[in-house]
Scaffold this active site. Structure first.
Site, PDB file in Angstrom:
ATOM      1  N   ASP A  47       0.766  -1.256   0.000  1.00 39.29           N
ATOM      2  CA  ASP A  47       0.000   0.000   0.000  1.00 39.29           C
ATOM      3  C   ASP A  47       0.800   1.312   0.000  1.00 39.29           C
ATOM      4  O   ASP A  47       1.797   1.417   0.720  1.00 39.29           O
ATOM      5  CB  ASP A  47      -0.841   0.091   1.272  1.00 39.29           C
ATOM      6  CG  ASP A  47      -1.578  -1.167   1.610  1.00 39.29           C
ATOM      7  OD1 ASP A  47      -1.503  -2.132   0.854  1.00 39.29           O
ATOM      8  OD2 ASP A  47      -2.233  -1.179   2.668  1.00 39.29           O
ATOM      9  N   GLU A 226     -10.386  -2.368   4.673  1.00 35.20           N
ATOM     10  CA  GLU A 226      -9.024  -1.864   4.847  1.00 35.20           C
ATOM     11  C   GLU A 226      -8.896  -0.484   4.196  1.00 35.20           C
ATOM     12  O   GLU A 226      -9.660  -0.145   3.284  1.00 35.20           O
ATOM     13  CB  GLU A 226      -8.013  -2.821   4.182  1.00 35.20           C
ATOM     14  CG  GLU A 226      -8.021  -4.224   4.782  1.00 35.20           C
ATOM     15  CD  GLU A 226      -6.991  -5.167   4.161  1.00 35.20           C
ATOM     16  OE1 GLU A 226      -6.346  -5.897   4.915  1.00 35.20           O
ATOM     17  OE2 GLU A 226      -6.843  -5.183   2.927  1.00 35.20           O
TER      18      GLU A 226
HETATM   19  C1  FRU Z   1      -3.924  -3.585   2.731  1.00 38.43           C
HETATM   20  C2  FRU Z   1      -3.295  -4.043   4.026  1.00 38.43           C
HETATM   21  C3  FRU Z   1      -3.636  -3.091   5.143  1.00 38.43           C
HETATM   22  C4  FRU Z   1      -2.497  -3.293   6.110  1.00 38.43           C
HETATM   23  C5  FRU Z   1      -1.329  -3.522   5.182  1.00 38.43           C
HETATM   24  C6  FRU Z   1      -0.312  -4.484   5.699  1.00 38.43           C
HETATM   25  O1  FRU Z   1      -3.294  -4.042   1.601  1.00 38.43           O
HETATM   26  O2  FRU Z   1      -3.690  -5.365   4.316  1.00 38.43           O
HETATM   27  O3  FRU Z   1      -4.899  -3.300   5.710  1.00 38.43           O
HETATM   28  O4  FRU Z   1      -2.300  -2.201   6.936  1.00 38.43           O
HETATM   29  O5  FRU Z   1      -1.872  -4.005   3.967  1.00 38.43           O
HETATM   30  O6  FRU Z   1       0.824  -4.513   4.902  1.00 38.43           O
END
Ligand code: FRU
Length: 500
Positions: A47, A226
């Site tokens: 992300d 998320e």
């Molecule tokens: C989304 C996610 C978020 C989390 C991160 C972990 O892709 O699953 O919810 O904070 O990636 O790397």
């Protein structure tokens, strides 16, 4: 003797130039390496995090694991750009600590020093993920922490009072997106909590109070929530304002795996109410965890997503690095019929790296052209009342990627696009996008070495796909069963942002 010395010096100079060229010509030159999309120099990325503008620079932090090309203990990687096109890599900003790994989150500029870290401190608000608690089978794995930087994000201090938002036993409690809320003169945080959204407020980024929860009745089953984002937007050129809640979901997006949708609605400063059903923001499988920049001049809404999918992100056939970001996009809110729709426009500065290779006012179909399709932008207009055409990117290995517009659907198919067997769902089915009964008037395709971003009707529809042909696609085919031509075909070359 002098002659020999001179010769040696000359040889040394040539040697150095040769070495320099060799090193830089290999930089970002691996097979499938994105040439104008952001990717880390090496290892794993997911992300985008902490997107914030400050003092002439756009900061891109990102979920980063520096020790492997698969997901692991998360850090925040860091890069900056003055134009959102060319990026400069900076040292890792946040490392895991005793409270946990550093998961996704946001960053703000604390102009009024509400937190007491200093005027204009850059403050990151992120999720701590404690793997030991998780492995022990407890739910309260995640909490929220903050860190600040007084030197434009170069060095960071974690707040000694972390975590600032403790977990009361809720699983998947993460990805805080924070903004200054004029309605209550406090900070607002939207937080994804398993299957719903929570909204908190704080005067100082340190003490947070739960204000409300959001989850529509009879909502779709789309897995864990998320990376939320809540933004105020103008509707077209009118005075009307609406709030848009962008929400990412772990599974069952329209074409499988992770995806992004949004609600348009109203926000009274504490509670969000949607005024229409959710809409998917992009129908491709490679557009996830997208959020917007904070503190952007002129209230522009700028957005970046991660160009992959949790179904196969750790298995894609690249080795030195894994994953790239989408091109930054500017978001607008438009009223189309009775619906409010987010439209996406590739950032203006993209034109800095494009140059024309072909322009045809009226193009007869079928059309075929041999040209290297890696790093190309293709745009054209379509007339007539029917949605009906097909575009193919092909190569001599009989591999191809297909885009078809048929009635009320756009369909992409990567079944024969090259390497697909690294994961069974990657190319299993064609991907479809519902066109909401719109007639498609214009098409923009942006192809990097291993991806295509498709935008229709000035960004009213978006579809993003990655692919891995064994050699570059070098044949473009456009055809239609009913149309004799298309208008204003333009093909642009796109320069690499990484090559010196
Ligand atoms: C989304 C996610 C978020 C989390 C991160 C972990 O892709 O699953 O919810 O904070 O990636 O790397």
């Amino acid at each position: 003797n002098i002659l020999i010395q001179k010769k040696m010096k000359k040889n040394l100079a040539f040697g150095l130039i040769f070495l320099y060229t060799l090193i830089f010509s290999q930089y970002y030159s691996e097979k499938y390496r994105p040439q104008f999309h952001f990717s880390p120099e090496k290892m794993w990325m997911n992300d985008p995090n902490g997107l914030v503008y400050f003092n002439g620079k756009y900061h891109l932090f990102y979920q980063y694991y520096p020790d492997a090309n698969v997901w692991g203990p998360m850090h925040w990687g860091h890069a900056v750009s003055t134009d959102l096109i060319h990026w400069k890599h900076l040292p890792i900003a946040l490392y895991p600590d005793a409270l946990g790994w550093i998961f996704s989150g946001s960053a703000v500029i604390d102009k009024n020093n509400t937190a007491g870290f200093g005027k204009n401190a850059m403050v990151a608000i992120f999720t701590y993920h404690n793997d030991e608690i998780w492995k022990a089978g407890n739910k309260n794995t995640e909490s929220q922490g903050i860190a600040y930087s007084l030197d434009e994000g170069n060095t960071w201090t974690k707040y000694e009072g972390n975590p600032v938002l403790n977990n009361q036993g809720e699983q998947d409690f993460r990805d805080p997106k924070v903004f200054w809320n004029d309605k209550i003169n406090q900070w607002t945080m939207v937080l994804a909590v398993q299957d719903h959204l929570q909204i908190y407020s704080s005067p100082n980024l340190k003490n947070w109070k739960l204000e409300s929860r959001f989850k529509p009745e009879n909502d779709l089953d789309v897995g864990v929530w998320e990376c939320p984002d809540l933004i105020k937007m103008k509707v077209g050129n009118s005075k009307e304002e609406k709030w848009v809640l962008i929400q990412n979901h772990g599974r069952k997006a329209p074409n499988g795996g992770s995806g992004t949708r949004y609600w348009v609605g109203d926000f009274d400063g504490k509670t969000f109410k949607n005024t229409q059903p959710s809409v998917w923001m992009d129908y491709g499988t490679d557009f996830y965890a997208g959020v917007t920049f904070s503190n952007v001049p002129n209230d522009k809404i700028l957005f970046i997503a991660w160009m992959s999918n949790w179904l196969y992100a750790t298995k894609v056939p690249t080795e030195a690095w894994r994953s790239a970001m989408t091109l930054p996009r500017e978001l607008f809110l438009k009223k189309i019929g009775s619906q409010y729709i987010l439209t996406q426009k590739i950032i203006d500065t993209f034109s800095k790296i494009t140059s024309p290779v072909l322009k045809v006012g009226e193009l007869k179909l079928p059309f075929e052209k041999k040209l290297n399709l890696a790093q190309k932008e293709i745009t054209f207009n379509i007339e007539g009342s029917q949605n009906d055409f097909k575009i193919e990117f092909a190569n001599a290995k009989k591999e191809f990627f297909e885009i078809a517009l048929k009635g009320n659907q756009l369909i992409t198919d990567r079944k024969k696009s090259g390497k697909t067997d690294f994961e069974e769902t990657f190319a299993e089915k064609p991907q479809t996008m519902d066109l909401r009964n719109q007639k498609i008037r214009n098409v923009q395709l942006i192809l990097d070495q291993a991806s295509v971003e498709i935008l229709l009707n000035d960004g009213e529809f978006s579809m993003t796909n990655i692919y891995f042909p064994s050699e570059n696609f070098n044949l473009l085919k456009i055809s239609s069963a009913t149309k004799s031509g298309i208008k204003n075909l333009k093909i642009n070359n796109i320069r690499s942002i990484w090559k010196k």
